[in-house]
Design an enzyme around this catalytic site. Structure first.
Site, short mmCIF file in Angstrom:
data_model
loop_
_atom_site.label_atom_id
_atom_site.label_comp_id
_atom_site.label_asym_id
_atom_site.label_seq_id
_atom_site.Cartn_x
_atom_site.Cartn_y
_atom_site.Cartn_z
N LYS A 12 21.14 76.34 -13.29
CA LYS A 12 21.53 75.35 -12.28
C LYS A 12 20.35 74.46 -11.90
O LYS A 12 20.48 73.24 -11.79
CB LYS A 12 22.10 76.05 -11.04
N GLN A 26 23.67 82.62 -4.32
CA GLN A 26 24.11 83.26 -5.57
C GLN A 26 24.65 84.66 -5.30
O GLN A 26 24.00 85.47 -4.63
CB GLN A 26 22.95 83.32 -6.57
N ASP A 56 29.74 75.02 -3.72
CA ASP A 56 30.43 76.02 -4.54
C ASP A 56 31.92 76.02 -4.26
O ASP A 56 32.71 76.57 -5.03
CB ASP A 56 29.85 77.42 -4.28
#
Length: 293
Positions: free
Chosen positions: A52, A96, A119
């Site tokens: 990412k 995460q 997200d």
């Protein structure tokens, strides 16, 4: 069989994102900024976050990685999230997963400002998606939609069977494929590990989205000829035959299912790459205030 190549589709879309990011920099004097928080040293999480960050750099974004070891308290993590929520220079924030057992992932998800939730996991974004209102779509389902669009696959009128009901992929995917749009306009059946007649249902599917988290779960005898297969699974197993020491498998038995499919995503090289594109698109939209002002 034709391959739904995540590398081809993602690179094409990243060129478009990079052009928009450059324009944003010219107009605003800054780059879109994504912050990632990584707790612990899980191998899979390390790989995903590194990818990412690398892709942010590639498209001209600013990225920041904040690391904690497994002993970080929930209170400390929530305070850091609150600080980032208030930081006007940050457009997107991701934490995460998975997190250590002493930290409640739901509490962490809800602590993130929904206007920075790139997200797409926050209840406000999921609720707005349910009502077909502007929102940050969860990154993996968003990436799948972008892939289908890149390959100009018409999904209208198709029967889509989603295997897996998670809040991250399965459930939102079922909603998005049913909505009045293209990709979309499908008749959708949402199945899971407790579905009694799963094989009977998948054999009716024009499109199968496999997101159940089990290696090679979808087998050739569950797929009708000509079906479109979207494999979301990323199952890691140790392997002495690879440099990394592990090998990735999808939720679909690719070798046996592929000959029956009209289109199929590989693992790796498929949905995973598109998930990152979905994240980048959401971050850019946040910077440009396209969803929330």
């Amino acid at each position: 069989m034709q391959l739904l190549d995540g590398k081809f589709a993602s690179e094409k879309i990243k060129l478009e994102i990079a052009a928009e990011a450059a324009e944003f920099l010219t107009e605003s004097g800054r780059k879109p900024h994504l912050v990632a928080i990584l707790v612990g040293n899980d191998g899979g999480s390390e790989t995903y976050v590194a990818s990412k960050m690398k892709n942010c750099e590639k498209v001209g974004f600013q990225s920041s990685l904040i690391r904690y070891d497994n002993t970080v308290t929930e209170e400390e993590l929530l305070q850091k999230i609150e600080d980032i929520n208030k930081d006007q220079t940050v457009d997107g924030l991701i934490v995460q997963l998975p997190l250590p057992k002493h930290i409640d992932p739901e509490k962490v998800t809800e602590a993130i400002d929904y206007r920075k939730d790139v997200d797409g996991f926050h209840p406000i974004n999921l609720g707005r998606m349910m009502r077909n209102l502007p929102c940050f779509i969860p990154a993996t389902p968003y990436g799948i939609l972008l892939m289908l669009k890149a390959y100009e696959i018409d999904t209208t009128g198709k029967h889509c069977v989603v295997v897996g009901r998670s809040n991250i992929v399965g459930s939102p995917m079922s909603i998005l494929m049913a909505r009045n749009a293209n990709p979309g306009n499908c008749t959708v059946t949402l199945t899971h590990s407790k579905t009694a007649n799963l094989k009977e249902i998948t054999l009716q599917a024009d499109i199968i989205v496999a997101a159940i988290g089990k290696k090679n779960f979808v087998t050739a005898d569950m797929v009708k000829p000509g079906a479109i297969i979207i494999d979301v699974g990323i199952n890691r197993e140790t392997s002495a035959s690879t440099k990394s020491g592990f090998k990735l498998y999808g939720d679909v038995d690719f070798d046996h299912v592929a000959p029956k499919a009209s289109w199929i995503t590989p693992v790796p090289g498929g949905v995973g790459l598109m998930t990152i594109v979905g994240l980048l698109k959401n971050t850019l939209a946040s910077a440009k205030k396209e969803i929330y002002s």
